[in-house]
Design a protein around this motif. Structure first.
Motif, PDB file in Angstrom:
ATOM      1  N   ASN A 401       0.841  -1.213   0.000  1.00  0.00           N
ATOM      2  CA  ASN A 401       0.000   0.000   0.000  1.00  0.00           C
ATOM      3  C   ASN A 401       0.867   1.251   0.000  1.00  0.00           C
ATOM      4  O   ASN A 401       0.604   2.218  -0.721  1.00  0.00           O
ATOM      5  CB  ASN A 401      -0.924  -0.024   1.223  1.00  0.00           C
ATOM      6  CG  ASN A 401      -2.045   0.991   1.108  1.00  0.00           C
ATOM      7  OD1 ASN A 401      -2.601   1.190   0.041  1.00  0.00           O
ATOM      8  ND2 ASN A 401      -2.354   1.643   2.210  1.00  0.00           N
ATOM      9  N   LYS A 402       1.923   1.237   0.817  1.00  0.00           N
ATOM     10  CA  LYS A 402       2.854   2.362   0.844  1.00  0.00           C
ATOM     11  C   LYS A 402       3.588   2.475  -0.488  1.00  0.00           C
ATOM     12  O   LYS A 402       3.875   3.582  -0.971  1.00  0.00           O
ATOM     13  CB  LYS A 402       3.850   2.203   1.993  1.00  0.00           C
ATOM     14  CG  LYS A 402       3.233   2.422   3.373  1.00  0.00           C
ATOM     15  CD  LYS A 402       4.284   2.375   4.453  1.00  0.00           C
ATOM     16  CE  LYS A 402       3.679   2.653   5.829  1.00  0.00           C
ATOM     17  NZ  LYS A 402       3.129   4.027   5.943  1.00  0.00           N
ATOM     18  N   PHE A 421       2.231  -3.865 -11.163  1.00  0.00           N
ATOM     19  CA  PHE A 421       2.709  -5.076 -10.489  1.00  0.00           C
ATOM     20  C   PHE A 421       2.317  -5.062  -9.013  1.00  0.00           C
ATOM     21  O   PHE A 421       1.871  -6.079  -8.471  1.00  0.00           O
ATOM     22  CB  PHE A 421       4.236  -5.188 -10.604  1.00  0.00           C
ATOM     23  CG  PHE A 421       4.731  -5.409 -12.002  1.00  0.00           C
ATOM     24  CD1 PHE A 421       4.088  -6.286 -12.851  1.00  0.00           C
ATOM     25  CD2 PHE A 421       5.846  -4.739 -12.471  1.00  0.00           C
ATOM     26  CE1 PHE A 421       4.536  -6.488 -14.143  1.00  0.00           C
ATOM     27  CE2 PHE A 421       6.310  -4.933 -13.753  1.00  0.00           C
ATOM     28  CZ  PHE A 421       5.649  -5.809 -14.595  1.00  0.00           C
ATOM     29  N   ALA A 422       2.520  -3.920  -8.365  1.00  0.00           N
ATOM     30  CA  ALA A 422       2.206  -3.818  -6.936  1.00  0.00           C
ATOM     31  C   ALA A 422       0.718  -4.062  -6.695  1.00  0.00           C
ATOM     32  O   ALA A 422       0.340  -4.774  -5.746  1.00  0.00           O
ATOM     33  CB  ALA A 422       2.622  -2.446  -6.401  1.00  0.00           C
ATOM     34  N   PHE A 423      -0.131  -3.492  -7.547  1.00  0.00           N
ATOM     35  CA  PHE A 423      -1.575  -3.687  -7.384  1.00  0.00           C
ATOM     36  C   PHE A 423      -1.950  -5.147  -7.622  1.00  0.00           C
ATOM     37  O   PHE A 423      -2.812  -5.699  -6.933  1.00  0.00           O
ATOM     38  CB  PHE A 423      -2.340  -2.783  -8.344  1.00  0.00           C
ATOM     39  CG  PHE A 423      -3.835  -2.893  -8.207  1.00  0.00           C
ATOM     40  CD1 PHE A 423      -4.487  -2.294  -7.134  1.00  0.00           C
ATOM     41  CD2 PHE A 423      -4.579  -3.609  -9.122  1.00  0.00           C
ATOM     42  CE1 PHE A 423      -5.857  -2.398  -6.987  1.00  0.00           C
ATOM     43  CE2 PHE A 423      -5.954  -3.731  -8.984  1.00  0.00           C
ATOM     44  CZ  PHE A 423      -6.593  -3.121  -7.923  1.00  0.00           C
ATOM     45  N   MET A 424      -1.284  -5.788  -8.604  1.00  0.00           N
ATOM     46  CA  MET A 424      -1.547  -7.204  -8.889  1.00  0.00           C
ATOM     47  C   MET A 424      -1.224  -8.056  -7.669  1.00  0.00           C
ATOM     48  O   MET A 424      -1.994  -8.946  -7.276  1.00  0.00           O
ATOM     49  CB  MET A 424      -0.697  -7.646 -10.081  1.00  0.00           C
ATOM     50  CG  MET A 424      -0.934  -9.064 -10.536  1.00  0.00           C
ATOM     51  SD  MET A 424      -2.360  -9.182 -11.604  1.00  0.00           S
ATOM     52  CE  MET A 424      -2.255 -10.894 -12.112  1.00  0.00           C
ATOM     53  N   PHE A 425      -0.089  -7.788  -7.035  1.00  0.00           N
ATOM     54  CA  PHE A 425       0.289  -8.550  -5.848  1.00  0.00           C
ATOM     55  C   PHE A 425      -0.630  -8.231  -4.665  1.00  0.00           C
ATOM     56  O   PHE A 425      -0.937  -9.113  -3.866  1.00  0.00           O
ATOM     57  CB  PHE A 425       1.755  -8.280  -5.483  1.00  0.00           C
ATOM     58  CG  PHE A 425       2.733  -9.123  -6.250  1.00  0.00           C
ATOM     59  CD1 PHE A 425       2.834 -10.480  -6.010  1.00  0.00           C
ATOM     60  CD2 PHE A 425       3.533  -8.564  -7.228  1.00  0.00           C
ATOM     61  CE1 PHE A 425       3.725 -11.266  -6.716  1.00  0.00           C
ATOM     62  CE2 PHE A 425       4.431  -9.334  -7.944  1.00  0.00           C
ATOM     63  CZ  PHE A 425       4.522 -10.689  -7.689  1.00  0.00           C
ATOM     64  N   TYR A 426      -1.041  -6.983  -4.565  1.00  0.00           N
ATOM     65  CA  TYR A 426      -1.978  -6.614  -3.491  1.00  0.00           C
ATOM     66  C   TYR A 426      -3.268  -7.421  -3.629  1.00  0.00           C
ATOM     67  O   TYR A 426      -3.805  -7.940  -2.639  1.00  0.00           O
ATOM     68  CB  TYR A 426      -2.259  -5.116  -3.551  1.00  0.00           C
ATOM     69  CG  TYR A 426      -3.035  -4.593  -2.355  1.00  0.00           C
ATOM     70  CD1 TYR A 426      -2.372  -4.079  -1.250  1.00  0.00           C
ATOM     71  CD2 TYR A 426      -4.427  -4.637  -2.333  1.00  0.00           C
ATOM     72  CE1 TYR A 426      -3.075  -3.613  -0.148  1.00  0.00           C
ATOM     73  CE2 TYR A 426      -5.139  -4.171  -1.238  1.00  0.00           C
ATOM     74  CZ  TYR A 426      -4.457  -3.656  -0.152  1.00  0.00           C
ATOM     75  OH  TYR A 426      -5.148  -3.203   0.943  1.00  0.00           O
ATOM     76  N   ALA A 459       1.968 -16.687 -13.470  1.00  0.00           N
ATOM     77  CA  ALA A 459       1.005 -15.581 -13.562  1.00  0.00           C
ATOM     78  C   ALA A 459       1.618 -14.394 -14.289  1.00  0.00           C
ATOM     79  O   ALA A 459       2.835 -14.192 -14.283  1.00  0.00           O
ATOM     80  CB  ALA A 459       0.550 -15.160 -12.167  1.00  0.00           C
ATOM     81  N   SER A 460       0.759 -13.609 -14.914  1.00  0.00           N
ATOM     82  CA  SER A 460       1.185 -12.403 -15.604  1.00  0.00           C
ATOM     83  C   SER A 460       0.354 -11.227 -15.131  1.00  0.00           C
ATOM     84  O   SER A 460      -0.814 -11.387 -14.757  1.00  0.00           O
ATOM     85  CB  SER A 460       1.035 -12.548 -17.120  1.00  0.00           C
ATOM     86  OG  SER A 460       1.907 -13.537 -17.620  1.00  0.00           O
ATOM     87  N   ALA A 461       0.967 -10.069 -15.168  1.00  0.00           N
ATOM     88  CA  ALA A 461       0.248  -8.839 -14.817  1.00  0.00           C
ATOM     89  C   ALA A 461      -0.287  -8.230 -16.099  1.00  0.00           C
ATOM     90  O   ALA A 461       0.486  -7.888 -17.001  1.00  0.00           O
ATOM     91  CB  ALA A 461       1.185  -7.863 -14.125  1.00  0.00           C
ATOM     92  N   PRO A 462      -1.606  -8.101 -16.234  1.00  0.00           N
ATOM     93  CA  PRO A 462      -2.170  -7.512 -17.456  1.00  0.00           C
ATOM     94  C   PRO A 462      -2.137  -5.991 -17.402  1.00  0.00           C
ATOM     95  O   PRO A 462      -2.607  -5.386 -16.444  1.00  0.00           O
ATOM     96  CB  PRO A 462      -3.613  -8.035 -17.450  1.00  0.00           C
ATOM     97  CG  PRO A 462      -3.938  -8.208 -15.998  1.00  0.00           C
ATOM     98  CD  PRO A 462      -2.647  -8.537 -15.291  1.00  0.00           C
ATOM     99  N   PHE A 463      -1.565  -5.388 -18.433  1.00  0.00           N
ATOM    100  CA  PHE A 463      -1.594  -3.934 -18.522  1.00  0.00           C
ATOM    101  C   PHE A 463      -2.828  -3.524 -19.322  1.00  0.00           C
ATOM    102  O   PHE A 463      -3.169  -4.149 -20.328  1.00  0.00           O
ATOM    103  CB  PHE A 463      -0.339  -3.413 -19.223  1.00  0.00           C
ATOM    104  CG  PHE A 463       0.908  -3.622 -18.423  1.00  0.00           C
ATOM    105  CD1 PHE A 463       1.142  -2.906 -17.271  1.00  0.00           C
ATOM    106  CD2 PHE A 463       1.856  -4.545 -18.824  1.00  0.00           C
ATOM    107  CE1 PHE A 463       2.290  -3.096 -16.532  1.00  0.00           C
ATOM    108  CE2 PHE A 463       3.008  -4.745 -18.098  1.00  0.00           C
ATOM    109  CZ  PHE A 463       3.218  -4.024 -16.946  1.00  0.00           C
TER     110      PHE A 463
END
Length: 889
Positions: A401-402, A421-426, A459-463
């Motif tokens: 979050n930070k 990426f950070a939002f995907m992991f969150y 897993a992949s992060a979709p843009f």
């Protein structure tokens, strides 16, 4: 097209979303499905561990999904069949498919299988049980996956269409549909409630040798009057640039040049252009190569989570937790986190100063109080020990979050991959939080880390961006049925497009082929269609491939490039214009240029400190410095003039230098200067040897409270060496110890009347019946041979002998001793006793005069402005030089 009036856009959905809108069941994600399957698996294998099961379970779920989408009888499939009639009855296969299916089971059947065959049969039958149990579990919970929905709807589609008010549905742009989806679409078409449109070209549909048209030639949905088949390749001119470039960076740089060239001709070219990345790892090299001419871009593709910097940061902070002991953290974990860009820029703490303090104080294990000043700051959060596994994920979410907030504050571009990426992991941790707490009570931190690695690997992060804005950057599959004027495709190499390898599956190739499940050939056919579709209406096509061969592999262009050259060009010579280009790096076959540092004004200013008469800034010449000059004058320059030091590191384990330092400190304290030592008196000192080593160790490693591992072993080695040295001294006694670890300076005038200072720290000076002796301890390897004074000044292998003679010279000049013995005590061969210079003969006055003459000559050469510092001609001396990277040797 102008309709002349406002129109409502129809609802547009991917096929799986369309299926979900019909179904009443809830589609759940792969992780949740894997947990459900794991609970079932534990009934058969109670000792199973989830993080080890996860990759196996994910593979099984993918197979189950394919089985359902293709309407295959799973209960029959996961049986051991030995009777061809049973196979024919269960699956009703064509003759060729029946033979393919039966040929596999022939290798398993017959006598009772053993070894791998038996293991396969057991796993095969288990998969059938897991499939049945999973279906029942999901049914009871009103949960499902995509394949389950397809099977359910396909089984009742005719009834549903006849009893429901179904709007007209258009199916557009599909390719290589599973049997279940084909059946559903076919029902819509038969009942007049749906139509299907394909987008193809006769080049690859009518030519049976073209793999791109394989699906259309065999699909019952692709019929006259219900499809679009065009003649684009034969009617519109195309220029295809085929470019060979070494490595990914070479492709990226050439891409940037091509984009810039197009931008000079047409400022709006990006609006009609697509950049395709079959290799997802190229995304960031490509983004950094996009020229200024491209004012806007949109990334619409996935990027592997395992390759993201956010994932590496998550692993770093989890490793910190794993290795922590209460509030004490391991220095390597601390340093890696403090060096992260996010930490260095998002905290008010002075991170560089903190890193220097860690190195200077040699902190191996660091308490939180040494790192954190602000209790509410970022460092306080990162360096907080989380005791319970159920609190780890909330703690990770807090950190992320930070991180997301930090990225939003520094955002200076439309696309921020790091924030994505950070939002995907969150999001992932939000799902994991409840699962870990309720379904995986036995998981620990080590298991959680392994699980995260498994999830990130698949897993992949979709843009997601604005599809109508700027240059489109897409993965290969994201380009389906889209048209662009300018098409750029990277990594057009064999084994990338087409991929050239079968997807992982528990279902063997023969059975997959017999049941019409996708195999490698089908995957290649799908890729070929998307490739030709991209080219179909394009005007300018840029194909880049990596020409670099590594480890006997790579460097091979895709076979599709050859098809373009030898088939497409031949068929349409007037429409297809091919331009071949190649980027190569010339091989430069020469040795690095010799390095010579002239003694300019700046260098002479530093050297002048050696001849200064002001004691405050006077620099003495030591034996080590002079030995380094003898070895290589350029090495002397780097170390003593340019002041280049090796990078500081925390000494977690004792180095060779520290080993020698501790020994010297211990033996200096065990003896007392000015006393006469007999054999009995020396042997009595052995009782204090362990304490002396312990105290010396504490002085060197003040921050280490207790010894462990290699350091503990080395401490015991030091105690043994000290005891053996005392035994050797006892055998030589009696003698009077004059001094230990004594500093000595000698002022010496040179021929030009300049004065220099020679300095040395004498390990030990004693007097016995032979005379005055100076002894030098050596903890490393030394070469001791009969040699001349001239050799001491010219051959670096006699470094130890030169240094001992140098100390003898200082003693001779300081205390006016006419004759002195010089000896070395090589601790690696302590049982051999003292190794004496000149076989133990006293160094006489005339020899000291020769030594002084050579010494002043050597120093005069160092100070001579006309003699440059240069590399040694003996490459053997370069092997262990710390500056070898600068010289290029």
């Amino acid at each position: 097209m102008n309709f002349g009036k406002p129109l409502l856009s129809p609802l547009i959905q991917p096929f799986e979303d369309f299926m979900s809108s019909i179904s009443t069941d809830m589609v759940v994600d792969q992780l949740t499905l894997c947990v459900e399957l794991f609970d079932i698996y534990k009934k058969y294998y109670p000792e199973a561990i989830f993080e080890k099961f996860y990759p196996w379970g994910s593979l099984a779920l993918n197979d189950f999904d394919e089985i359902d989408k293709n309407l295959i009888n799973a209960q029959s499939l996961f049986k051991r069949m030995s009777d061809i009639r049973e196979i024919e009855q269960q699956f009703q296969l064509d003759a060729d498919d029946l033979e393919s299916f039966a040929s596999f089971w022939e290798t398993i059947s017959g006598q009772e299988p053993e070894g791998l065959k038996k293991e396969f049969v057991n796993s095969w039958i288990l998969l059938g049980k897991l499939y049945i149990d999973l279906q029942k579990t999901l049914e009871s919970k009103k949960m499902c996956y995509a394949g389950m929905i397809t099977r359910k709807i396909a089984a009742n589609v005719d009834s549903w269409l006849s009893t429901s008010e179904v709007p007209t549905t258009i199916f557009a742009g599909f390719h290589a549909l599973p049997l279940g989806e084909e059946k559903i679409i076919d029902a819509y078409i038969r009942t007049g409630k749906g139509k299907i449109y394909f987008d193809t070209d006769e080049v690859y549909v009518d030519d049976h040798s073209q793999e791109a048209g394989r699906y259309f030639r065999k699909s019952k949905l692709f019929i006259d009057g219900e499809h679009w088949k065009f003649k684009d390749f034969g009617s519109s001119p195309k220029t295809i640039y085929i470019t060979a470039a070494p490595l990914n960076i070479g492709q990226s740089k050439l891409l940037g040049l091509d984009l810039a060239a197009l931008g000079e001709k047409d400022l709006s070219f990006a609006q009609n252009s697509v950049l395709v990345l079959p290799d997802e790892s190229l995304l960031f090299p490509v983004l950094s190569s996009i020229p200024d001419e491209v004012k806007a871009l949109n990334v619409s593709m996935g990027y592997p989570l395992k390759n993201s910097s956010v994932f590496s940061f998550i692993l770093q902070i989890l490793e910190l937790q794993l290795n922590a002991k209460n509030t004490v953290f391991y220095h390597k974990d601390v340093v890696s986190i403090l060096n992260h860009t996010f930490v260095q820029t998002a905290t008010a703490e002075n991170i560089p100063a903190l890193l220097r303090q860690i190195m200077k104080s040699n902190w191996v294990y660091i308490d939180k109080s040494q790192l954190v000043k602000e209790e509410e700051g970022l460092l306080s959060l990162l360096f907080s020990k989380v005791e319970k596994i159920t609190l780890i994920i909330p703690w990770l979410k807090n950190v992320l979050n930070k991180y997301i907030l930090y990225r939003s504050e520094i955002k200076d571009q439309d696309i921020d991959p790091e924030a994505e990426f950070a939002f995907m992991f969150y999001t992932l941790f939000t799902r994991l939080e409840n699962i870990v707490e309720t379904r995986l009570p036995d998981i620990d931190l080590k298991m959680l880390i392994r699980l995260l690695k498994e999830i990130a690997a698949s897993a992949s992060a979709p843009f997601r961006g604005e599809p109508l804005k700027g240059l489109q950057i897409m993965g290969f599959l994201e380009t389906r049925v889209l048209d662009f004027k300018n098409v750029f495709i990277m990594s057009v190499n064999e084994e990338i497009i087409p991929e050239g390898k079968a997807k992982q599956s528990f279902i063997p190739y023969n059975i997959r082929k017999a049941l019409r499940l996708p195999v490698a050939e089908d995957q290649d056919s799908v890729s070929a269609y998307h490739f030709y579709r991209l080219l179909q209406r394009a005007e300018n096509v840029y194909l880049y491939y990596n020409s670099e061969v590594r480890n006997g592999r790579g460097g091979e262009m895709s076979r599709w490039i050859l098809q373009i050259e030898y088939e497409l060009k031949k068929k349409f010579p007037d429409q297809i214009n091919i331009v071949r280009r190649s980027l190569s790096t010339p091989i430069v076959n020469h040795l690095p240029s010799a390095i010579a540092i002239k003694k300019d004004e700046a260098v002479m200013k530093v050297l002048s400190r050696y001849t200064s008469t002001e004691d405050a800034i006077n620099k003495p010449f030591s034996a080590s410095a002079l030995s380094q000059y003898i070895n290589c004058s350029l090495q002397f320059y780097f170390r003593y003039i340019a002041r280049l030091d090796e990078e500081d590191e925390v000494e977690e384990e004792m180095t060779a230098a520290s080993f020698g330092k501790i020994f010297h400190a211990a033996i200096a304290k065990i003896y007392t200067s000015g006393e006469v030592y007999s054999s009995e008196k020396i042997l009595a000192l052995k009782k204090d040897s362990a304490l002396r080593i312990e105290n010396a160790f504490k002085e060197e490693y003040a921050e280490i409270n207790s010894l462990e591992g290699k350091n503990l072993l080395l401490k015991n080695v030091l105690i043994e060496l000290l005891n053996r040295t005392l035994d050797m001294d006892a055998a030589r006694a009696p003698f009077t110890l004059l001094t230990t670890e004594g500093d000595m300076k000698v002022n010496q005038k040179l021929v030009n009347n300049n004065s220099v200072v020679f300095f040395g720290r004498l390990d030990r000076v004693e007097q016995d019946q032979v005379g005055i002796s100076i002894l030098d301890y050596k903890t490393g390897s030394v070469t001791i041979k009969n040699s001349s004074i001239e050799e001491w000044f010219s051959k670096p292998e006699y470094k130890a002998m030169f240094q001992t003679a140098f100390y003898a010279y200082l003693l001779h000049k300081s205390d006016n001793y006419d004759a002195i013995r010089g000896g070395l005590i090589p601790l690696k061969n302590i049982s051999n006793g003292v190794s004496w210079l000149k076989d133990g003969a006293l160094i006489q006055q005339n020899e000291f005069e020769e030594f002084e003459s050579r010494l002043t000559s050597l120093v005069s050469e160092i100070l001579n402005p006309d003699i440059s510092f240069s590399q040694t001609s003996d490459l053997k001396r370069c092997v262990y030089c710390p500056f070898i990277g600068i010289c290029g040797r």
